[in-house]
Each structure stands twice: as C-alpha cells, then as structure tokens.
Write a protein that holds these residues in place. Sequence first.
Motif, short mmCIF file in Angstrom:
data_model
loop_
_atom_site.label_atom_id
_atom_site.label_comp_id
_atom_site.label_asym_id
_atom_site.label_seq_id
_atom_site.Cartn_x
_atom_site.Cartn_y
_atom_site.Cartn_z
N ALA A 1 -35.89 -48.42 12.34
CA ALA A 1 -36.24 -47.12 12.91
C ALA A 1 -35.60 -45.98 12.13
CB ALA A 1 -35.83 -47.07 14.38
N VAL A 2 -34.36 -46.18 11.68
CA VAL A 2 -33.68 -45.12 10.95
C VAL A 2 -34.38 -44.84 9.63
CG1 VAL A 2 -32.07 -46.68 9.78
CG2 VAL A 2 -31.42 -44.31 10.17
N HIS B 1 -37.68 -45.18 9.11
CA HIS B 1 -38.88 -44.40 9.46
C HIS B 1 -38.51 -42.93 9.69
CE1 HIS B 1 -41.46 -47.90 9.76
NE2 HIS B 1 -40.60 -48.49 10.57
N GLN B 2 -37.41 -42.71 10.41
CA GLN B 2 -36.99 -41.34 10.70
C GLN B 2 -36.60 -40.60 9.43
OE1 GLN B 2 -33.88 -41.11 13.62
NE2 GLN B 2 -33.83 -38.88 13.64
N GLY C 1 -39.64 -39.59 7.36
CA GLY C 1 -40.26 -38.38 7.86
C GLY C 1 -39.50 -37.12 7.47
N MET C 2 -38.17 -37.18 7.52
CA MET C 2 -37.35 -36.02 7.14
C MET C 2 -37.50 -35.69 5.67
SD MET C 2 -33.90 -36.87 9.38
CE MET C 2 -33.01 -35.42 8.78
N GLU D 1 -29.51 -43.71 6.81
CA GLU D 1 -28.54 -43.23 7.80
C GLU D 1 -27.91 -41.91 7.35
OE1 GLU D 1 -25.83 -46.42 8.28
OE2 GLU D 1 -27.16 -47.59 9.59
N VAL E 1 -30.54 -39.12 7.96
CA VAL E 1 -30.68 -38.81 9.38
C VAL E 1 -29.45 -38.07 9.90
CG1 VAL E 1 -30.86 -39.84 11.68
CG2 VAL E 1 -32.28 -40.69 9.82
#
Length: 259
Positions: free
Chosen positions: A179-180, A182-183, A186-187, A219, A222
């Motif tokens: 999930a990290v 994917h996040q 996007g960023m 990580e 994010v």
Amino acid sequence: MADVLRSLRLGGAGDPARACARALGAEGVALSLLIGDERTAEPLWCHPELSARFEELQFTLGEGPGPDAARAGSPVVEPDLDRVRPERWPALLPAAREMGVHGVCCFPLGIGAIRVGVLTVLYDGDRRMSVQQYVDATALAAALTGAFLNADQRAIRNGVEDGARLGMFLERPSGLLRAVVHQATGMVSVQLGVSMEEALLRLRGHAYGSERLLGEVAEDVVARRLRFNDDFDNGFNNGLDDGFDDDKSGPYSPDGGKG
C-alpha cells in the motif's frame, strides 16, 4: 504433493509454504497475488525468509522470472541463474547471486489472459527440479488458480475434486503490504506530472541507484523525507540524489510538517 493438496482442501492448519517446499524438494516457495490495475505482486506466504527477500528483490527491480511468468502466462524455469544471459535480467542476476539464490522456477496462476498470481520455487546449487516435481508444481498452481478464480473457493477439476474447498489461507489479504508503494507512486505522479506507470519507474530507478528496497524509498516519499523533482533524468542517476529534494515540510522536519 497429493497430501499437501488434500491438507489444503480440508483447511488443514500449519505452514502451507513450508509444506509445499518440502513436497517439491525446494529450498523455498513463495505465493504472490497480482493486485490492482498495475498488477502489483502482493506476497501471500513465503518460506523461508530467503523466498520473501527474493520476492521483494523482484518487486523492487520490476524484473525477474516472476514478472516474466506473469506477463507471458507460461512457466519460467531457470535452474541455474549463472547460465542466464546477463542482459535478460541485468539488475536482478548479480543481486540474486549475492543473496544466495541459485535456481528459480516460476509458475503463473491464471487461465488464458487472466492472471491472478505467481508461484515461485527456489532451488539451491546442488538440486534441480525433476520432471515429477515440475508436474507437482504445475498441479499446485492449477489448484491455487481455481481457488482464486472461483468466488465460493471451489477448486477446478485439475488435480482436486470438484466442489472441494481449500483452506482459509487463500483469502486475499485485507491489508495490502504494498500500500505504501501505491501511495508513494501517486505522490510522485503528482510531483512530476507524469503517469502512474512512469512514477513507479522513477521510484524503482531511485531504489536501484541507491541500493535500497522499493518499500523503503516509498516510505520516505510518503513520510515526506524524499521528494522527486523535475531534474531527475529517467535513468538510474548513478546512485546520486541530485534529482531529489528533502521535503522540508514533512512530519520529520523542524516545523513538524506544518510548512
């Protein structure tokens, strides 16, 4: 392998990866699901730790027998990585040797154009997959494919009885380990104004250039310890960070992320 399939069908307790590795005479076994539009490999189970590390290596680099098997829909069998052409997996081969991985066999889970996962089997330098072990691994991949493709967890008629149910270990993970990533993708896509695919390539390039795992780099993105800028040059940047900025407004910055 018949005993393993029977145990899985009856929902037997224990470590399925360990049982499969023992049945296949393998050094390690890993099962990953392909999640989302980008078909990200989400590990479901691995044994031993070497298998988990190899799966993470393939995910970080975006190359290797696992990704190739998922794309082609056919098994990729390389019993001796030292005999693989260097240009096939230029980044993965030296890292795999350093990790201690000698032989890899990957079996896609899917039917036709449908891909749901990959079964990865590792062998050490003294053993090779026999004909019977190849047949067993193919039967296991078919049984797992049927379980994932059927909403009620019934296996298809390929090595197991119709209507039989496999164990609860086959449930898709409720929380995605990637999930990290994917996040962060996007960023980076927003920071650079590029597509999600391009953003993931940038993340992988930075991970490779800095000799870090993709998850670790994600990580940092994010947490706003790392920010990509437009000076990045599409390559691996020779391991340098001059195409990136520390995000001064991140939660670990002096202003506590308020800037």
